[in-house]
Write a protein that holds these residues in place. Sequence first.
Motif, mmCIF file in Angstrom:
data_model
loop_
_atom_site.group_PDB
_atom_site.id
_atom_site.type_symbol
_atom_site.label_atom_id
_atom_site.label_comp_id
_atom_site.label_asym_id
_atom_site.label_seq_id
_atom_site.Cartn_x
_atom_site.Cartn_y
_atom_site.Cartn_z
ATOM 1 N N ILE A 176 0.821 -1.214 0.000
ATOM 2 C CA ILE A 176 0.000 0.000 0.000
ATOM 3 C C ILE A 176 0.853 1.262 0.000
ATOM 4 N N VAL A 177 1.853 1.304 0.873
ATOM 5 C CA VAL A 177 2.710 2.494 0.979
ATOM 6 C C VAL A 177 3.477 2.716 -0.323
ATOM 7 N N PHE A 178 4.006 1.642 -0.904
ATOM 8 C CA PHE A 178 4.803 1.775 -2.122
ATOM 9 C C PHE A 178 3.934 2.133 -3.329
ATOM 10 N N LEU A 179 2.708 1.627 -3.349
ATOM 11 C CA LEU A 179 1.776 2.013 -4.423
ATOM 12 C C LEU A 179 1.462 3.504 -4.350
ATOM 13 N N ALA A 180 1.299 4.006 -3.133
ATOM 14 C CA ALA A 180 1.051 5.439 -2.959
ATOM 15 C C ALA A 180 2.248 6.256 -3.436
ATOM 16 N N ALA A 181 3.454 5.761 -3.152
ATOM 17 C CA ALA A 181 4.665 6.468 -3.588
ATOM 18 C C ALA A 181 4.790 6.467 -5.109
ATOM 19 N N LEU A 182 4.371 5.378 -5.737
ATOM 20 C CA LEU A 182 4.482 5.271 -7.197
ATOM 21 C C LEU A 182 3.573 6.248 -7.932
ATOM 22 N N THR A 183 2.494 6.664 -7.285
ATOM 23 C CA THR A 183 1.583 7.621 -7.931
ATOM 24 C C THR A 183 2.241 8.994 -8.102
ATOM 25 N N GLN A 184 3.315 9.241 -7.353
ATOM 26 C CA GLN A 184 4.000 10.536 -7.425
ATOM 27 C C GLN A 184 5.101 10.571 -8.480
ATOM 28 N N VAL A 185 5.358 9.432 -9.131
ATOM 29 C CA VAL A 185 6.408 9.391 -10.157
ATOM 30 C C VAL A 185 5.894 10.055 -11.432
ATOM 31 N N ASP A 186 6.668 10.958 -11.976
ATOM 32 C CA ASP A 186 6.291 11.710 -13.186
ATOM 33 C C ASP A 186 6.244 10.767 -14.392
ATOM 34 N N GLU A 187 5.077 10.674 -15.036
ATOM 35 C CA GLU A 187 4.903 9.784 -16.182
ATOM 36 C C GLU A 187 5.773 10.199 -17.366
ATOM 37 N N SER A 188 6.111 11.474 -17.436
ATOM 38 C CA SER A 188 6.931 11.940 -18.566
ATOM 39 C C SER A 188 8.316 11.290 -18.557
ATOM 40 N N LEU A 189 8.776 10.894 -17.377
ATOM 41 C CA LEU A 189 10.074 10.218 -17.290
ATOM 42 C C LEU A 189 10.033 8.879 -18.005
ATOM 43 N N TYR A 190 8.912 8.150 -17.839
ATOM 44 C CA TYR A 190 8.763 6.862 -18.522
ATOM 45 C C TYR A 190 8.667 7.055 -20.034
ATOM 46 N N GLU A 191 7.955 8.098 -20.458
ATOM 47 C CA GLU A 191 7.809 8.379 -21.886
ATOM 48 C C GLU A 191 9.163 8.690 -22.521
ATOM 49 N N ALA A 192 9.972 9.481 -21.795
ATOM 50 C CA ALA A 192 11.302 9.812 -22.301
ATOM 51 C C ALA A 192 12.180 8.562 -22.363
ATOM 52 N N ALA A 193 12.043 7.697 -21.364
ATOM 53 C CA ALA A 193 12.829 6.461 -21.332
ATOM 54 C C ALA A 193 12.449 5.532 -22.483
ATOM 55 N N LYS A 194 11.153 5.465 -22.789
ATOM 56 C CA LYS A 194 10.691 4.628 -23.909
ATOM 57 C C LYS A 194 11.259 5.143 -25.228
ATOM 58 N N MET A 195 11.310 6.453 -25.375
ATOM 59 C CA MET A 195 11.860 7.034 -26.605
ATOM 60 C C MET A 195 13.344 6.722 -26.748
ATOM 61 N N ASP A 196 14.016 6.564 -25.605
ATOM 62 C CA ASP A 196 15.444 6.221 -25.624
ATOM 63 C C ASP A 196 15.674 4.720 -25.751
ATOM 64 N N GLY A 197 14.569 3.950 -25.812
ATOM 65 C CA GLY A 197 14.684 2.504 -26.011
ATOM 66 C C GLY A 197 14.818 1.699 -24.730
ATOM 67 N N ALA A 198 14.511 2.285 -23.599
ATOM 68 C CA ALA A 198 14.626 1.556 -22.318
ATOM 69 C C ALA A 198 13.461 0.587 -22.162
#
Length: 298
Positions: A176-198
């Motif tokens: 529960i605590v970690f799921l709450a923390a994950l909601t604060q992660v900026d989605e744009s970081l994942y999008e940028a990582a996908k564009m870089d092939g991660a």
Amino acid sequence: MAKAMKEHKVLYLLMVPGLLYFVLFRYLPMFGLVIAFKDYNIFKGIWASDWVGLANFEALVHSSDFWNVMKNTLVISLTKILIGFPIPILLAILLNDIKSMRFKRVTQTFLYLPHFLSWVVIGGIMLNLFSPVFGLAGEVFRTLGIEPVNIMAKKGSIFWVVIFSDVWKEAGWSTIVFLAALTQVDESLYEAAKMDGANKFKQMLHITLPCISSIVIVMLILRIGKVMNAGFEQILVLQNPITMESIDIFDTYVYREGLGRGSYSFAAAVDTFKSVIALILVTGANKISKMFGEEGIV
């Protein structure tokens, strides 16, 4: 301060039940620890009982059970942290990636459910699972043509039953605590990582874990503070005279000495010893976390 309390009086009122709980059940009982330094007599009362200084602590250190109980407590607690602490983080990351909300809620329900079962029920489940006579493990052994082994009555295997049952019961709830923390992660970081092939693994390694590292460190420090509490209810339910030596911990030792034999002062000394060690561990872990640039808990 008065202005802030007036502006947020509803929030402060919501804090009252929690504060009362800690005052009544955590802080006030601490005055009773004075019996650790006395030869407590229930007829004389706490204050009229004779002072004995550190005699109870000396008796604890020289007790024949002390080192075995200390070893069991540390080994069980540290193994629970080593195995049980990373699993909720991994589960939270996997749950966070589930797109179907219905499937996600059903999965979370099944993961959370064991937390609400008492250790008496869990003990019954473990017995039905590992019994050589009517348990699932016994059926598997017989199917494979192997003589069934009583896992619950073997000193080596009961340790892993303790670890397995604890992880199964609490891993889902801890997400529960970690799921709450994950909601604060900026989605744009994942999008940028996908564009870089991660790929997903690299995204987890270089984005997810660094972004939630602060809450992970805080939860780890709090977990380290509970190292001396290896699970009283769990061990009391799962242990038996055959396996007691391998899973006997401070909490069950206090229970036997305090309530079983009426050695209240000795039991209080054991509990005080546990508290001091826990304070040292959590303070040390907090300082180490700050050395690595984390905020810690204070």
